[in-house]
Design a protein around this motif. Structure first.
Motif, mmCIF file in Angstrom:
data_model
loop_
_atom_site.group_PDB
_atom_site.id
_atom_site.type_symbol
_atom_site.label_atom_id
_atom_site.label_comp_id
_atom_site.label_asym_id
_atom_site.label_seq_id
_atom_site.Cartn_x
_atom_site.Cartn_y
_atom_site.Cartn_z
ATOM 1 N N ARG A 56 0.838 -1.210 0.000
ATOM 2 C CA ARG A 56 0.000 0.000 0.000
ATOM 3 C C ARG A 56 0.871 1.257 0.000
ATOM 4 O O ARG A 56 0.631 2.190 -0.761
ATOM 5 C CB ARG A 56 -0.928 -0.022 1.213
ATOM 6 N N ARG A 57 1.910 1.274 0.853
ATOM 7 C CA ARG A 57 2.796 2.441 0.926
ATOM 8 C C ARG A 57 3.548 2.658 -0.388
ATOM 9 O O ARG A 57 3.662 3.785 -0.873
ATOM 10 C CB ARG A 57 3.798 2.274 2.068
ATOM 11 N N LEU A 58 4.087 1.576 -0.967
ATOM 12 C CA LEU A 58 4.864 1.709 -2.207
ATOM 13 C C LEU A 58 3.987 2.140 -3.383
ATOM 14 O O LEU A 58 4.405 2.947 -4.218
ATOM 15 C CB LEU A 58 5.586 0.394 -2.522
ATOM 16 N N ILE A 59 2.773 1.614 -3.457
ATOM 17 C CA ILE A 59 1.862 2.029 -4.538
ATOM 18 C C ILE A 59 1.469 3.488 -4.347
ATOM 19 O O ILE A 59 1.423 4.263 -5.310
ATOM 20 C CB ILE A 59 0.640 1.096 -4.602
ATOM 21 N N ALA A 60 1.222 3.899 -3.105
ATOM 22 C CA ALA A 60 0.879 5.301 -2.834
ATOM 23 C C ALA A 60 2.032 6.227 -3.200
ATOM 24 O O ALA A 60 1.828 7.315 -3.751
ATOM 25 C CB ALA A 60 0.498 5.474 -1.366
ATOM 26 N N LYS A 61 3.262 5.796 -2.917
ATOM 27 C CA LYS A 61 4.444 6.620 -3.187
ATOM 28 C C LYS A 61 4.783 6.681 -4.671
ATOM 29 O O LYS A 61 5.114 7.737 -5.199
ATOM 30 C CB LYS A 61 5.645 6.061 -2.411
ATOM 31 N N ASN A 62 4.700 5.545 -5.362
ATOM 32 C CA ASN A 62 5.180 5.466 -6.743
ATOM 33 C C ASN A 62 4.081 5.462 -7.793
ATOM 34 O O ASN A 62 4.378 5.537 -8.988
ATOM 35 C CB ASN A 62 6.037 4.201 -6.915
ATOM 36 N N GLY A 63 2.849 5.356 -7.374
ATOM 37 C CA GLY A 63 1.744 5.263 -8.330
ATOM 38 C C GLY A 63 1.152 6.617 -8.665
ATOM 39 O O GLY A 63 1.603 7.659 -8.201
#
Length: 129
Positions: free
Chosen positions: A14-21
């Motif tokens: 969730r954090r990585l998708i929020a950061k990179n998406g």
């Protein structure tokens, strides 16, 4: 009971998708009425233009887009212009929806839940123009 490692993995996804998406929209598409009803079985014969389907934004979600590798493209299940979107597990997409990204509307071909154990970490969405 959820495995704590799987729960942490879902949080990391969730954090990585929020950061990179980027934000994409999931759309619900309902076919428009053609005027045919019990009282008017022939529809509106004066209107030659097919009505547009109604489109409703179901959710705006963060997604990471990736292209399929050449060896994954078989021309049938995965076609050359198909793309994959990774969505966090907070919203459940379905093949009945469409996905809008940067003004382009994609059909959702398939949705795969990445689910080690009983915790869904993310969804892999195969999309087609």
């Amino acid at each position: 009971m959820a495995n704590s490692t799987h729960t942490r993995l879902a949080q990391v996804a969730r954090r990585l998708i929020a950061k990179n998406g980027r934000l994409v929209e999931l759309l619900s598409v309902a076919e428009a009425s053609d005027g045919v009803s019990d009282t008017n079985p022939f529809g509106d014969l004066t209107d030659e233009i097919k009505p547009e389907p109604s489109v409703t934004v179901v959710a705006s979600v963060k997604a990471v887009q990736k292209r399929y590798a050449t060896d994954e493209i078989d021309g049938v299940q995965i076609q050359s212009k198909d793309v994959q979107f990774l969505l966090d597990s907070q919203f459940v997409p379905s093949p009945e929806m469409r996905l809008r990204d940067r003004g382009l509307d994609y059909s959702i071909v398939s949705v795969i839940a990445v689910e080690p154990g009983d915790v869904i970490c993310l969804y892999k969405v195969q999309a087609r123009l």
